[in-house]
Write an enzyme that holds these catalytic residues in place. Sequence first.
Site, PDB file in Angstrom:
ATOM      1  N   ASP A  10      15.691  44.404 -30.208  1.00 43.31           N
ATOM      2  CA  ASP A  10      15.012  45.006 -31.269  1.00 43.31           C
ATOM      3  C   ASP A  10      15.669  45.807 -32.098  1.00 43.31           C
ATOM      4  O   ASP A  10      16.848  46.097 -31.814  1.00 43.31           O
ATOM      5  CB  ASP A  10      13.831  45.940 -30.463  1.00 43.31           C
ATOM      6  CG  ASP A  10      12.824  46.682 -31.547  1.00 43.31           C
ATOM      7  OD1 ASP A  10      12.523  45.849 -32.261  1.00 43.31           O
ATOM      8  OD2 ASP A  10      12.908  48.040 -31.846  1.00 43.31           O
ATOM      9  N   GLY A  43      13.699  47.235 -41.063  1.00 42.12           N
ATOM     10  CA  GLY A  43      12.645  46.923 -41.807  1.00 42.12           C
ATOM     11  C   GLY A  43      12.542  47.177 -43.567  1.00 42.12           C
ATOM     12  O   GLY A  43      12.018  46.712 -44.310  1.00 42.12           O
ATOM     13  N   CYS A  73      11.784  42.396 -31.991  1.00 44.11           N
ATOM     14  CA  CYS A  73      11.638  43.060 -33.297  1.00 44.11           C
ATOM     15  C   CYS A  73      10.511  41.884 -34.308  1.00 44.11           C
ATOM     16  O   CYS A  73      10.965  40.796 -34.549  1.00 44.11           O
ATOM     17  CB  CYS A  73      12.804  43.208 -33.922  1.00 44.11           C
ATOM     18  SG  CYS A  73      13.143  44.010 -35.346  1.00 44.11           S
ATOM     19  N   THR A  75      10.620  42.236 -37.356  1.00 45.42           N
ATOM     20  CA  THR A  75      11.297  42.066 -38.463  1.00 45.42           C
ATOM     21  C   THR A  75      12.268  40.896 -38.464  1.00 45.42           C
ATOM     22  O   THR A  75      12.434  39.869 -39.194  1.00 45.42           O
ATOM     23  CB  THR A  75      11.906  43.478 -39.008  1.00 45.42           C
ATOM     24  OG1 THR A  75      11.109  44.493 -39.269  1.00 45.42           O
ATOM     25  CG2 THR A  75      12.672  43.328 -40.462  1.00 45.42           C
ATOM     26  N   GLU A 154      10.837  57.599 -35.830  1.00 47.14           N
ATOM     27  CA  GLU A 154      12.469  57.517 -35.416  1.00 47.14           C
ATOM     28  C   GLU A 154      12.834  59.176 -35.334  1.00 47.14           C
ATOM     29  O   GLU A 154      13.756  59.450 -34.717  1.00 47.14           O
ATOM     30  CB  GLU A 154      13.274  56.717 -36.514  1.00 47.14           C
ATOM     31  CG  GLU A 154      13.168  55.562 -36.126  1.00 47.14           C
ATOM     32  CD  GLU A 154      14.130  54.727 -35.268  1.00 47.14           C
ATOM     33  OE1 GLU A 154      15.138  55.185 -35.103  1.00 47.14           O
ATOM     34  OE2 GLU A 154      13.807  53.760 -34.471  1.00 47.14           O
ATOM     35  N   CYS A 187       4.773  45.661 -36.013  1.00 41.68           N
ATOM     36  CA  CYS A 187       6.208  46.706 -35.916  1.00 41.68           C
ATOM     37  C   CYS A 187       6.135  46.982 -34.465  1.00 41.68           C
ATOM     38  O   CYS A 187       5.113  47.831 -34.049  1.00 41.68           O
ATOM     39  CB  CYS A 187       6.183  47.456 -36.710  1.00 41.68           C
ATOM     40  SG  CYS A 187       7.695  48.531 -36.931  1.00 41.68           S
ATOM     41  N   HIS A 189       7.340  49.723 -33.454  1.00 37.30           N
ATOM     42  CA  HIS A 189       7.399  51.123 -33.457  1.00 37.30           C
ATOM     43  C   HIS A 189       5.787  51.521 -33.199  1.00 37.30           C
ATOM     44  O   HIS A 189       5.496  52.593 -32.918  1.00 37.30           O
ATOM     45  CB  HIS A 189       8.103  51.849 -34.357  1.00 37.30           C
ATOM     46  CG  HIS A 189       9.311  51.880 -34.491  1.00 37.30           C
ATOM     47  ND1 HIS A 189      10.154  50.742 -34.341  1.00 37.30           N
ATOM     48  CD2 HIS A 189      10.453  52.870 -34.390  1.00 37.30           C
ATOM     49  CE1 HIS A 189      11.351  51.147 -34.245  1.00 37.30           C
ATOM     50  NE2 HIS A 189      11.594  52.520 -34.531  1.00 37.30           N
TER      51      HIS A 189
END
Length: 266
Positions: A10, A43, A73, A75, A154, A187, A189
Site C-alpha cells: 500500500d 492518490g 492500495c 490507487t 495521515e 481507498c 485509509h
Amino acid sequence: MDDRPIGIFDSGVGGLTSINAFSEVLPHESILYFGDTARAPYGSKSPATVVSFSKETAQFLINNGAKILVAACNTSSAIALDELRRQFPGMIVQGIIEPCAEQIASECTVEDSIGIIATPVTVQSGAYERAIHAIAPGLKVHALACPDFVPLIESGSYASKTMEAAVDHQVGQLVEEFSINVLVLGCTHYPIIRGIIEKLFPQLRIIDPSAALAKKTKQILEENDMQASEWPGQRTFYASDLSPKFLGVIEKLGIKGDYALLQHRL
Ligand code: DGL
C-alpha cells in the site's frame, strides 16, 4: 504447498486496514507488508509516479520472498497492475478493485445507487466504473474524489471535527446529488473513518473491499496450489517511514495477533 509469504503493499498505513481480513480468511499464511509511508499519499501524485513507486515496492517484496503480489492500495490497483504484470511476468499480481467489483455485482441491483469515494488518481482512472460495468453494465455508479480525507487521516486528525465536516461535505454531496444508498470505501485509509461515515449517514450500506480482496487471494492460492502448510503464519510489516503518527494509526486499527514492524527505505 508454498510457505513463502503473501506480499501485500500500500502507499502507507491504510493497507493495514486489510490485515485483519487476511488473517481471518488465511490464518496459515505468512504476510509480508510494505507501506510506502515516506512517499504517501499516492492518490494526488501523477500516474507515472504511482506506477514507478509501485514497481519499486513490488521488487522489494519479490526480493524478500513474496509468492504473490497483492495491491491493497486502490490507487496502485487503478493504474499500475498492467505494468507490474509486464515487469514481473512470473508473478501473480492481484489488485483490490476487481474483487470489490465482483462483490458489488453480486450484492447490488439496478435499483441501487452506488457511491464510490476514492483518491483523485483512482477516480480519474475510471477503474472502479470499468471493473463494475464489465460484470454488471446496468449498475448506477458515481465516483467522487475526496482529496482532503487522506491528509487528515495521515495527520492523525481522523476523529476531529474537521474530519467530520469533510465527510459530511463529500459524502453528503453523493447523497444529495445521486441519492446513493451504497457507499464503497475505495481507498485503504477510509475504513479508519468508517465510524464517522456511519454516524453521519446511518442509512448507507458500506462496502469495505478488503474482505473481498482476502477471499480472492485465498481462491488464487487454492487454484494454484500455493497455500501455506497448516501452521500460523508470521507477519512482518515494513514501512518506509516509521513516524509516531504511523504508529498511532496502527494502534487505532487494533491489529490482532503478533507481528514485527520494521523500517526500510526504498
Ligand atoms: N492507499 C491509497 C489508496 O488506497 C490511499 C492513500 C494515498 O493516497 O496514498 O488509494
